[in-house]
Design an enzyme around this catalytic site. Structure first.
Site, PDB file in Angstrom:
ATOM      1  N   ILE A  15       0.733  -1.233   0.023  1.00 53.01           N
ATOM      2  CA  ILE A  15      -0.135  -0.032  -0.004  1.00 53.01           C
ATOM      3  C   ILE A  15       0.919   1.340  -0.101  1.00 53.01           C
ATOM      4  O   ILE A  15       0.622   2.485  -0.788  1.00 53.01           O
ATOM      5  CB  ILE A  15      -1.101  -0.113   1.223  1.00 53.01           C
ATOM      6  CG1 ILE A  15      -1.992   0.802   0.937  1.00 53.01           C
ATOM      7  CG2 ILE A  15      -0.322   0.130   2.413  1.00 53.01           C
ATOM      8  CD1 ILE A  15      -2.649   0.745  -0.268  1.00 53.01           C
ATOM      9  N   SER A  37      12.466   1.084   6.652  1.00 57.69           N
ATOM     10  CA  SER A  37      12.117  -0.189   6.130  1.00 57.69           C
ATOM     11  C   SER A  37      13.074  -1.484   6.522  1.00 57.69           C
ATOM     12  O   SER A  37      14.268  -1.175   6.599  1.00 57.69           O
ATOM     13  CB  SER A  37      11.929  -0.119   4.529  1.00 57.69           C
ATOM     14  OG  SER A  37      12.002  -1.238   4.029  1.00 57.69           O
ATOM     15  N   ARG A  38      12.557  -2.729   6.916  1.00 57.83           N
ATOM     16  CA  ARG A  38      13.290  -3.740   7.136  1.00 57.83           C
ATOM     17  C   ARG A  38      14.150  -4.277   6.036  1.00 57.83           C
ATOM     18  O   ARG A  38      15.230  -4.659   6.232  1.00 57.83           O
ATOM     19  CB  ARG A  38      12.572  -4.735   7.959  1.00 57.83           C
ATOM     20  CG  ARG A  38      11.673  -4.157   9.512  1.00 57.83           C
ATOM     21  CD  ARG A  38      10.692  -5.372   9.624  1.00 57.83           C
ATOM     22  NE  ARG A  38      10.112  -5.688   8.618  1.00 57.83           N
ATOM     23  CZ  ARG A  38       9.126  -6.768   8.490  1.00 57.83           C
ATOM     24  NH1 ARG A  38       9.308  -7.525   9.493  1.00 57.83           N
ATOM     25  NH2 ARG A  38       8.655  -7.147   7.263  1.00 57.83           N
ATOM     26  N   LYS A  91      -5.144   1.613   7.959  1.00 52.30           N
ATOM     27  CA  LYS A  91      -6.273   0.777   8.478  1.00 52.30           C
ATOM     28  C   LYS A  91      -5.913  -0.548   8.650  1.00 52.30           C
ATOM     29  O   LYS A  91      -5.084  -0.816   7.834  1.00 52.30           O
ATOM     30  CB  LYS A  91      -7.688   1.167   7.683  1.00 52.30           C
ATOM     31  CG  LYS A  91      -7.600   0.795   6.331  1.00 52.30           C
ATOM     32  CD  LYS A  91      -7.490  -0.648   5.679  1.00 52.30           C
ATOM     33  CE  LYS A  91      -7.902  -1.664   6.173  1.00 52.30           C
ATOM     34  NZ  LYS A  91      -7.695  -3.015   5.186  1.00 52.30           N
ATOM     35  N   ASP A 169      -9.839  -7.801   7.136  1.00 51.00           N
ATOM     36  CA  ASP A 169      -8.651  -6.985   6.561  1.00 51.00           C
ATOM     37  C   ASP A 169      -9.319  -6.197   5.467  1.00 51.00           C
ATOM     38  O   ASP A 169      -9.453  -4.941   5.507  1.00 51.00           O
ATOM     39  CB  ASP A 169      -7.538  -7.362   5.946  1.00 51.00           C
ATOM     40  CG  ASP A 169      -6.554  -6.453   5.500  1.00 51.00           C
ATOM     41  OD1 ASP A 169      -6.025  -5.547   6.413  1.00 51.00           O
ATOM     42  OD2 ASP A 169      -6.379  -6.314   4.291  1.00 51.00           O
TER      43      ASP A 169
HETATM   44  P1  NAP Z   1       2.469  -5.508   3.202  1.00 48.41           P
HETATM   45  O1  NAP Z   1       2.928  -5.290   1.981  1.00 48.41           O
HETATM   46  O2  NAP Z   1       2.518  -7.214   3.650  1.00 48.41           O
HETATM   47  O3  NAP Z   1       3.352  -5.167   4.328  1.00 48.41           O
HETATM   48  C1  NAP Z   1       3.734  -3.694   4.529  1.00 48.41           C
HETATM   49  C2  NAP Z   1       5.009  -3.419   4.798  1.00 48.41           C
HETATM   50  O4  NAP Z   1       5.266  -3.566   6.311  1.00 48.41           O
HETATM   51  C3  NAP Z   1       5.858  -4.533   4.551  1.00 48.41           C
HETATM   52  O5  NAP Z   1       6.704  -4.278   3.255  1.00 48.41           O
HETATM   53  C4  NAP Z   1       7.077  -4.507   5.586  1.00 48.41           C
HETATM   54  O6  NAP Z   1       7.843  -3.280   5.362  1.00 48.41           O
HETATM   55  C5  NAP Z   1       6.354  -4.303   6.832  1.00 48.41           C
HETATM   56  N1  NAP Z   1       5.822  -5.425   7.606  1.00 48.41           N
HETATM   57  C6  NAP Z   1       5.546  -6.613   6.998  1.00 48.41           C
HETATM   58  N2  NAP Z   1       5.366  -7.329   8.186  1.00 48.41           N
HETATM   59  C7  NAP Z   1       5.759  -6.856   9.218  1.00 48.41           C
HETATM   60  C8  NAP Z   1       5.989  -7.048  10.527  1.00 48.41           C
HETATM   61  N3  NAP Z   1       5.443  -8.428  10.902  1.00 48.41           N
HETATM   62  N4  NAP Z   1       6.500  -6.055  11.605  1.00 48.41           N
HETATM   63  C9  NAP Z   1       6.650  -5.108  11.050  1.00 48.41           C
HETATM   64  N5  NAP Z   1       6.785  -4.520   9.717  1.00 48.41           N
HETATM   65  C10 NAP Z   1       6.016  -5.516   8.863  1.00 48.41           C
HETATM   66  O7  NAP Z   1       0.889  -5.142   3.658  1.00 48.41           O
HETATM   67  P2  NAP Z   1       0.155  -4.036   2.873  1.00 48.41           P
HETATM   68  O8  NAP Z   1      -0.746  -4.650   1.927  1.00 48.41           O
HETATM   69  O9  NAP Z   1       0.847  -2.724   2.173  1.00 48.41           O
HETATM   70  O10 NAP Z   1      -0.751  -3.773   3.867  1.00 48.41           O
HETATM   71  C11 NAP Z   1      -0.201  -2.805   5.216  1.00 48.41           C
HETATM   72  C12 NAP Z   1      -1.510  -2.358   5.808  1.00 48.41           C
HETATM   73  O11 NAP Z   1      -2.178  -1.275   4.902  1.00 48.41           O
HETATM   74  C13 NAP Z   1      -2.474  -3.036   6.584  1.00 48.41           C
HETATM   75  O12 NAP Z   1      -2.856  -2.919   7.832  1.00 48.41           O
HETATM   76  C14 NAP Z   1      -3.606  -3.142   5.260  1.00 48.41           C
HETATM   77  O13 NAP Z   1      -4.756  -3.551   6.035  1.00 48.41           O
HETATM   78  C15 NAP Z   1      -3.453  -1.868   4.954  1.00 48.41           C
HETATM   79  N6  NAP Z   1      -4.142  -1.537   3.241  1.00 48.41           N
HETATM   80  C16 NAP Z   1      -3.489  -2.366   2.438  1.00 48.41           C
HETATM   81  C17 NAP Z   1      -4.145  -2.196   1.190  1.00 48.41           C
HETATM   82  C18 NAP Z   1      -3.511  -2.925   0.030  1.00 48.41           C
HETATM   83  O14 NAP Z   1      -4.393  -2.904  -1.113  1.00 48.41           O
HETATM   84  N7  NAP Z   1      -2.725  -4.011   0.446  1.00 48.41           N
HETATM   85  C19 NAP Z   1      -5.129  -1.299   1.099  1.00 48.41           C
HETATM   86  C20 NAP Z   1      -5.414  -0.320   2.067  1.00 48.41           C
HETATM   87  C21 NAP Z   1      -4.891  -0.313   3.305  1.00 48.41           C
HETATM   88  P3  NAP Z   1       9.176  -3.105   5.395  1.00 48.41           P
HETATM   89  O15 NAP Z   1       9.926  -4.484   4.743  1.00 48.41           O
HETATM   90  O16 NAP Z   1       9.571  -2.070   4.437  1.00 48.41           O
HETATM   91  O17 NAP Z   1       9.810  -3.002   6.702  1.00 48.41           O
END
Ligand code: NAP
Length: 308
Positions: A15, A37-38, A91, A169
């Site tokens: 996101i 970012s990790r 969110k 989610d």
């Molecule tokens: P994601 O790509 O799986 O994770 C986002 C980033 O968070 C990862 O790239 C990583 O960043 C970090 N991360 C992952 N696991 C972690 C952990 N266990 N502890 C600490 N950091 C961690 O997820 P995403 O889809 O972007 O979603 C993230 C949030 O945005 C969620 O709450 C989701 O509900 C919300 N969201 C997502 C979307 C969508 O379309 N995907 C839409 C709206 C809102 P680093 O490697 O950089 O540390």
């Protein structure tokens, strides 16, 4: 604050790359100063391995956007607030209700803005739907949030862990719209279908009612292949309103309404800038309360194992 808000971003994932970084980059209200970012990383700005490292670097940050999964949000938000920064929460705003309550208190005590963002509320059909429904007598509501988890969440293990919320989610986006356009309601019954090898539900069947007894039925299901559905149908005494495509389309009695183009994240960042500049916070826990109630009140049904 006339100058751009100096913002740092934490969690350079899906996101962040799809929405936050392009919107921040295009907005005169913000200047992206650093990311934490990790493993990811971003060209053109200093990269840190963690939020504490980013805070210690002395970038003169005003604010941070926290884009990690909900289980990681509280510790980061607390550290940012203690450092005197305004905080934008993706969110859902946290993995528990109590932790978000503590953040609200901490932000108030520190005099910074806390924004619990609900992006679906900024979909173009939502505000017109809320206006049309206001004052109308509602007879029944049905919500269908049916999508293919393999398409939308490939390899996201956190989403299946405790605190990841599973199908809630995306489902919490429906709840964020419903709680914005309908009178207050509460959960009466729920069935959560949990794969035998996972902690979080792959599907949920939820029944709610408002204080007048109006039935609200929601089905969230991640096993949907083929056409994807993100619809809310509201039957009223004066006709039927259908918000579809997650709030991007609106029809009243079958007539499509003309809407502005999609700009959910621009709306969120405009709102956050206004909060920062006015010293206010915006934290509505209602969608998270309904999700938590489903875990509290729902019947758990074990279903077939899920593998990516
Ligand atoms: P994601 O790509 O799986 O994770 C986002 C980033 O968070 C990862 O790239 C990583 O960043 C970090 N991360 C992952 N696991 C972690 C952990 N266990 N502890 C600490 N950091 C961690 O997820 P995403 O889809 O972007 O979603 C993230 C949030 O945005 C969620 O709450 C989701 O509900 C919300 N969201 C997502 C979307 C969508 O379309 N995907 C839409 C709206 C809102 P680093 O490697 O950089 O540390």
């Amino acid at each position: 604050m006339a100058n751009p808000i100096r913002i740092g971003l934490v969690g350079v994932g899906k996101i962040a790359r799809d929405q936050h970084l392009p919107v921040i980059g295009a907005s005169p209200d913000y200047s992206l100063v650093a990311v934490a970012s990790r493993q990811g990383g971003l060209d053109g700005v200093p990269n840190h391995r963690s939020l504490p490292e980013m805070l210690a670097a002395g970038h003169g940050l005003d604010a941070v956007a926290l884009c990690q999964p909900p289980q990681a949000r509280f510790a980061a938000a607390r550290a940012a607030i203690e450092a005197g920064l305004h905080v934008f929460l993706e969110k859902p705003p946290g993995a528990t209700l109590a932790e978000v309550g503590l953040l609200v208190e901490a932000a108030r005590a520190r005099g910074v803005s806390l924004f619990a963002s609900w992006h679906s509320r900024y979909a173009p059909g939502v505000e017109p739907a809320r206006r049309w429904l206001s004052g109308r007598r509602i007879r029944a509501v049905s919500i269908a949030w049916l999508e293919d988890v393999r398409h939308w969440h490939p390899g996201q293990d956190w989403i299946w862990d405790a605190g990841g919320m599973g199908v809630f989610d995306p489902g919490i986006n429906a709840l964020s719209i419903a709680t914005h356009i309908l009178p207050p309601f509460f959960l009466t019954e729920a069935t959560l279908s949990v794969p035998e090898n996972r902690q979080a539900p792959i599907a949920a069947d939820l029944r709610f009612a408002d204080s007048a007894g109006t039935p609200i039925h929601a089905v969230f299901d991640w096993r949907q292949t083929g056409p994807q559905t993100w619809d809310i149908r509201v039957e009223t005494e004066d006709g039927t309103l259908v918000l579809s495509r997650g709030g991007a389309a609106l029809a009243i009695d079958g007539h499509d309404q003309t809407l502005p183009p999609e700009a959910e994240y621009r709306g969120l960042y405009d709102r956050f800038a206004a909060l920062v500049r006015s010293g206010a916070s915006d934290v509505d826990l209602t969608p998270l309360i309904h999700a938590a109630d489903a875990f509290l009140r729902g019947t758990r049904r074990t279903v077939a194992a899920f593998t990516d």
